[in-house]
Enzyme design. Structure first.
Site, PDB file in Angstrom:
ATOM      1  N   ARG A  23      -0.029   4.386   0.243  1.00 55.95           N
ATOM      2  CA  ARG A  23      -0.534   5.479   1.079  1.00 55.95           C
ATOM      3  C   ARG A  23      -0.074   5.306   2.527  1.00 55.95           C
ATOM      4  NH1 ARG A  23      -6.799   6.641   0.435  1.00 55.95           N
ATOM      5  NH2 ARG A  23      -6.164   8.461   1.636  1.00 55.95           N
ATOM      6  N   GLY A  29      -8.611  -0.438  -1.853  1.00 53.63           N
ATOM      7  CA  GLY A  29      -9.832  -0.259  -1.067  1.00 53.63           C
ATOM      8  C   GLY A  29      -9.611  -0.151   0.426  1.00 53.63           C
ATOM      9  N   GLU A  30      -8.408   0.238   0.844  1.00 56.21           N
ATOM     10  CA  GLU A  30      -8.145   0.289   2.288  1.00 56.21           C
ATOM     11  C   GLU A  30      -9.009   1.339   2.981  1.00 56.21           C
ATOM     12  OE1 GLU A  30      -4.510   0.875   5.530  1.00 56.21           O
ATOM     13  OE2 GLU A  30      -4.055   0.228   3.480  1.00 56.21           O
ATOM     14  N   ARG A  31      -9.299   2.440   2.317  1.00 55.61           N
ATOM     15  CA  ARG A  31     -10.135   3.460   2.952  1.00 55.61           C
ATOM     16  C   ARG A  31     -11.537   2.903   3.222  1.00 55.61           C
ATOM     17  NH1 ARG A  31     -10.814   9.204   0.032  1.00 55.61           N
ATOM     18  NH2 ARG A  31     -11.784   7.851  -1.514  1.00 55.61           N
ATOM     19  N   GLN A  90       0.854  -1.186   0.000  1.00 55.37           N
ATOM     20  CA  GLN A  90       0.000   0.000   0.000  1.00 55.37           C
ATOM     21  C   GLN A  90       0.894   1.242   0.000  1.00 55.37           C
ATOM     22  OE1 GLN A  90      -2.172   2.550  -0.434  1.00 55.37           O
ATOM     23  NE2 GLN A  90      -3.771   1.279   0.499  1.00 55.37           N
ATOM     24  N   GLU A 122      -4.223   2.762  -8.759  1.00 53.13           N
ATOM     25  CA  GLU A 122      -5.540   3.065  -8.192  1.00 53.13           C
ATOM     26  C   GLU A 122      -5.503   4.356  -7.379  1.00 53.13           C
ATOM     27  OE1 GLU A 122      -8.920   2.365  -5.133  1.00 53.13           O
ATOM     28  OE2 GLU A 122      -6.766   2.521  -4.758  1.00 53.13           O
ATOM     29  N   ASN A 123      -4.452   4.531  -6.600  1.00 52.36           N
ATOM     30  CA  ASN A 123      -4.346   5.735  -5.776  1.00 52.36           C
ATOM     31  C   ASN A 123      -4.025   6.968  -6.618  1.00 52.36           C
ATOM     32  OD1 ASN A 123      -4.569   5.282  -2.721  1.00 52.36           O
ATOM     33  ND2 ASN A 123      -3.365   3.525  -3.370  1.00 52.36           N
ATOM     34  N   GLN A 178     -18.576  -0.869  -3.886  1.00 51.30           N
ATOM     35  CA  GLN A 178     -17.492  -1.372  -4.731  1.00 51.30           C
ATOM     36  C   GLN A 178     -16.639  -2.340  -3.920  1.00 51.30           C
ATOM     37  OE1 GLN A 178     -14.955   1.651  -6.355  1.00 51.30           O
ATOM     38  NE2 GLN A 178     -13.558   0.196  -7.330  1.00 51.30           N
TER      39      GLN A 178
END
Length: 303
Positions: free
Chosen positions: A55, A96-98, A53, A130-131, A77
């Site tokens: 972020r 999709g961590e958020r 990840q 994605e980010n 999603q």
């Protein structure tokens, strides 16, 4: 003569293996099963953040807003995950961590996931792309993602640029930020300085001291570039240049200078880009007629 007992035993054994596959026993090939699944619900505690990840900073206010949406509508999603190599019942987050964090706060017991069989390199590429597409990364997080792809997975800058949909000069400029001292990196990470400020500060004898001055004086990127050249930062609009022409020369930012260098390296001749608002000119400098002839051949598409 056919032995019905053996034939029936074979049928039962085959059926047993099929049922065990349906129920997901540990002896089955999980990767093969995952390929036929589109999406499934898994206990939220079985999902954990991925090691790739990019972020490091999550906007708590944005997550709070997402929590209310998830409580009302659920997760629309699915999360993208892969099987944990050390635990077949555990999943590593790729994207999709958020949503996963917000789902925990919202009190969800299960989350929808899409399972993919991904290599480490693919996991980092997808997480980074994605980010970037969501514009969720700070400049340093983006730069660190590029560095990891190059060092850990032997990407070249051109390969990396194609993979993430950016120009090679953009990738190179972002990675230059990693050379800044830690105090300046902290200012960029916190949003006190932009990537444009940071690139200008790379030329300073003491980037940390210069960064503090930029922040305290509230200088924009162009004023910061003036400061790095030893000029007193001031508004250029409407000011006459010292060359007597009566007009101020257009100031080139670091990205434009790097683009000139990139084009020059490609064609082997000095190139100057002169912006004029949304328009501008590109000047190619040659020293011999052979060099001019070579440029004309290239422009004409001849080899």
């Amino acid at each position: 003569m056919i032995d019905d007992t053996k034939q029936g035993g074979a049928r039962r054994a085959s059926l047993g293996r099929g049922l065990s596959a349906l129920f997901g026993e540990a002896t089955e090939d999980y990767s093969a099963l995952d390929k036929v699944r589109q999406s499934k619900q898994v206990p939220i505690e079985f999902v954990h953040p991925g090691k790739y990840q990019p972020r490091r900073k999550f906007d708590e206010e944005a997550i709070s807003g997402l929590v209310e949406s998830i409580r009302d509508k659920g997760i629309l999603q699915p999360l993208l995950v892969r099987r944990d190599a050390e635990d077949a019942n555990s999943y590593e987050l790729i994207a999709g961590e958020r949503r996963w964090r917000a789902a925990q706060i919202a009190g969800l017991h299960e989350v929808p996931v899409i399972i993919r069989d991904l290599s480490d390199r693919e996991a980092l590429e997808i997480a980074l792309i994605e980010n970037i597409q969501r514009q969720d990364l700070t400049p340093l997080e983006e730069a660190e993602g590029y560095r990891r792809l190059m060092e850990e997975f032997e990407h070249t800058q051109e390969d990396l640029a194609r993979a993430v949909g950016k120009s090679r000069s953009h990738v190179a400029n972002m990675m230059r930020l990693l050379a800044l001292p830690d105090p300046v990196k902290s200012m960029v990470q916190d949003g006190a300085l932009t990537a444009g400020h940071a690139r200008a500060l790379l030329t300073a004898p003491d980037p940390a001291a210069a960064a503090r001055e930029v922040v305290s004086r509230g200088l924009n990127v162009r004023q910061t570039e003036d400061l790095m050249r030893g000029d007193q930062p001031k508004a250029k609009k409407g000011k006459a240049a010292n060359d007597g022409s009566g007009t101020a020369p257009a100031m080139k930012d670091v990205d434009l200078i790097n683009l000139e260098e990139e084009i020059s390296a490609r064609i082997g001749l000095k190139v100057a880009i002169n912006p004029q608002g949304q328009r501008g000119t590109i000047t190619i400098h040659y020293q011999t007629l052979d060099q001019l002839d070579d440029v004309l051949h290239r422009l004409g598409g001849e080899e």
